[in-house]
Design a protein around this motif. Structure first.
Motif, PDB file in Angstrom:
ATOM      1  N   LYS A   1       0.840  -1.199   0.000  1.00 37.54           N
ATOM      2  CA  LYS A   1       0.000   0.000   0.000  1.00 37.54           C
ATOM      3  C   LYS A   1       0.876   1.251   0.000  1.00 37.54           C
ATOM      4  O   LYS A   1       0.611   2.213  -0.741  1.00 37.54           O
ATOM      5  CB  LYS A   1      -0.927   0.009   1.213  1.00 37.54           C
ATOM      6  N   TRP A   2       1.927   1.252   0.819  1.00 36.59           N
ATOM      7  CA  TRP A   2       2.812   2.404   0.871  1.00 36.59           C
ATOM      8  C   TRP A   2       3.462   2.654  -0.487  1.00 36.59           C
ATOM      9  O   TRP A   2       3.589   3.808  -0.920  1.00 36.59           O
ATOM     10  CB  TRP A   2       3.880   2.209   1.941  1.00 36.59           C
ATOM     11  N   ASP A   3       3.838   1.590  -1.164  1.00 39.53           N
ATOM     12  CA  ASP A   3       4.454   1.741  -2.477  1.00 39.53           C
ATOM     13  C   ASP A   3       3.476   2.348  -3.490  1.00 39.53           C
ATOM     14  O   ASP A   3       3.896   3.037  -4.429  1.00 39.53           O
ATOM     15  CB  ASP A   3       4.950   0.394  -2.997  1.00 39.53           C
ATOM     16  N   ARG A   4       2.179   2.092  -3.306  1.00 38.25           N
ATOM     17  CA  ARG A   4       1.182   2.689  -4.200  1.00 38.25           C
ATOM     18  C   ARG A   4       0.917   4.150  -3.858  1.00 38.25           C
ATOM     19  O   ARG A   4       0.611   4.959  -4.738  1.00 38.25           O
ATOM     20  CB  ARG A   4      -0.130   1.899  -4.134  1.00 38.25           C
ATOM     21  N   VAL A   5       1.029   4.499  -2.584  1.00 33.87           N
ATOM     22  CA  VAL A   5       0.692   5.845  -2.123  1.00 33.87           C
ATOM     23  C   VAL A   5       1.852   6.817  -2.304  1.00 33.87           C
ATOM     24  O   VAL A   5       1.682   7.941  -2.805  1.00 33.87           O
ATOM     25  CB  VAL A   5       0.273   5.807  -0.638  1.00 33.87           C
ATOM     26  N   SER A   6       3.048   6.417  -1.880  1.00 36.60           N
ATOM     27  CA  SER A   6       4.151   7.360  -1.711  1.00 36.60           C
ATOM     28  C   SER A   6       4.565   8.124  -2.963  1.00 36.60           C
ATOM     29  O   SER A   6       4.965   9.293  -2.853  1.00 36.60           O
ATOM     30  CB  SER A   6       5.366   6.652  -1.089  1.00 36.60           C
TER      31      SER A   6
ATOM     32  N   ILE B   1       2.419  11.703  -3.330  1.00 37.78           N
ATOM     33  CA  ILE B   1       2.223  12.694  -2.272  1.00 37.78           C
ATOM     34  C   ILE B   1       3.402  13.664  -2.232  1.00 37.78           C
ATOM     35  O   ILE B   1       4.464  13.406  -2.786  1.00 37.78           O
ATOM     36  CB  ILE B   1       2.059  12.012  -0.893  1.00 37.78           C
ATOM     37  N   ALA B   2       3.150  14.789  -1.570  1.00 38.30           N
ATOM     38  CA  ALA B   2       4.227  15.757  -1.384  1.00 38.30           C
ATOM     39  C   ALA B   2       5.336  15.134  -0.542  1.00 38.30           C
ATOM     40  O   ALA B   2       5.095  14.262   0.292  1.00 38.30           O
ATOM     41  CB  ALA B   2       3.689  17.007  -0.694  1.00 38.30           C
ATOM     42  N   SER B   3       6.552  15.580  -0.765  1.00 34.46           N
ATOM     43  CA  SER B   3       7.664  15.108   0.054  1.00 34.46           C
ATOM     44  C   SER B   3       7.348  15.322   1.531  1.00 34.46           C
ATOM     45  O   SER B   3       6.831  16.362   1.928  1.00 34.46           O
ATOM     46  CB  SER B   3       8.941  15.873  -0.307  1.00 34.46           C
TER      47      SER B   3
END
Length: 332
Positions: free
Chosen positions: A115-120, A123-125
């Motif tokens: 999930k993190w790999d799909r989200v990151s 998003i803004a730094s």
């Protein structure tokens, strides 16, 4: 309040002094005092005693950027490794992860790293940003946020076992180079927070569909953001247009506490009406049997048990199988 709880909360209070969140200290200590007086989970005191038995180690490395990995096999002897693993298994079920600790693989029910790999990427730094994670679970994503350079990460979640699991991991992080004085877990829901209007980024992943009033919940998320701050919202959705919202019956995929599943278009309308802008759907993904499943660290029923065995595109109740979307927006 136990000694452990006092340490945890005092560390958080100290980190808020002279920060843009300092006004939270007007209400937060009394909220945590009230929490201490509430009835605890029947295992809570036992969990705290087990936390105190975790051995101190000196991890040779830590990785919070591509995983949550602390130490290696050679840092501890086999007896200590078995001791650590035995204690951590007392905190089952482990749902969000995975974690790698001195060559112990905590293989959680969810592959939260996917999930993190799909989200990151969308998003803004997070570098030097103050981040709130609403419904943070055991804190897996919080560690990844810290690994991305966030100046402060605070997670809120009322589930007491998640609080214990978070501090089990933090116990081992303390003896590394990670700035663990900047990451904190508060056992509360967002409804108990005053409108701080100060976080740079607010995450809410896997919470919206559990709320009877999703509009009020979205407003609560907005109330924690500074002007221009970024909301990262991940939730169950259904296909359809801006008027499509599924209200589940008594159960959805065997969960009793599922209320509204909007389409991404409907959810975008909700966010716009509440005063968000730059609204974009950055990912839509069907949950697979590889992403959510039973493991030795969560050995009860999981997703495959909640889908129609003849048609895994449907839940056993006949609804569309879980489909999750990530929407990113900014507060006007």
């Amino acid at each position: 309040m136990t000694k452990l709880e006092q340490i945890w909360f005092n560390e958080c209070y100290k980190s808020l002094i002279d920060s843009p969140l300092s006004h939270w200290l007007q209400t937060l200590p009394s909220l945590m005092d009230s929490w201490q007086r509430t009835a605890k989970h029947g295992e809570f005191d036992k969990w705290c005693r087990l936390l105190n038995k975790l051995p101190k180690t000196s991890p040779s490395h830590i990785d919070l950027t591509s995983s949550v990995s602390i130490g290696s096999h050679g840092d501890v002897d086999e007896y200590t490794k078995k001791q650590i693993e035995g204690l951590l298994k007392q905190f089952m079920p482990w749902r969000k992860g995975p974690f790698h600790l001195h060559d112990i693989h905590i293989d959680t029910e969810w592959r939260s790293d996917w999930k993190w790999d799909r989200v990151s990427p969308h998003i803004a730094s997070l570098k030097n940003r103050s981040v709130l994670d609403v419904g943070c679970g055991s804190g897996y994503h919080m560690w990844r946020m810290l690994g991305e350079g966030a100046s402060r990460v605070i997670g809120v979640d009322p589930t007491q076992l998640f609080l214990i699991q978070f501090h089990a991991i933090k116990h081992f992080v303390r003896n590394t180079d990670a700035p663990c004085e900047n990451i904190h877990f508060l056992p509360m829901g967002i409804e108990g927070m005053q409108p701080l209007k100060a976080f740079d980024t607010v995450f809410s992943m896997g919470v919206l569909y559990h709320r009877k009033d999703p509009i009020a919940f979205l407003q609560q998320l907005k109330d924690q953001l500074r002007k221009g701050g970024e909301l990262v919202l991940e939730t169950l959705v259904v296909d359809g247009d801006e008027n499509t919202v599924l209200m589940a019956g008594e159960r959805y995929a065997q969960m009793r506490n599922v209320w509204f599943l909007p389409s991404t278009d409907a959810l975008s309308v909700w966010l716009s009406r509440l005063g968000f802008e730059n609204i974009r759907v950055v990912d839509v993904n069907h949950t697979t049997l590889d992403e959510q499943r039973s493991t030795p660290w969560m050995d009860t029923q999981s997703l495959k048990d909640f889908l129609d065995p003849e048609d895994i595109t449907r839940t056993i109740e006949g609804y569309p199988a879980p489909q999750r979307a990530v929407i990113v927006a900014n507060k006007k």
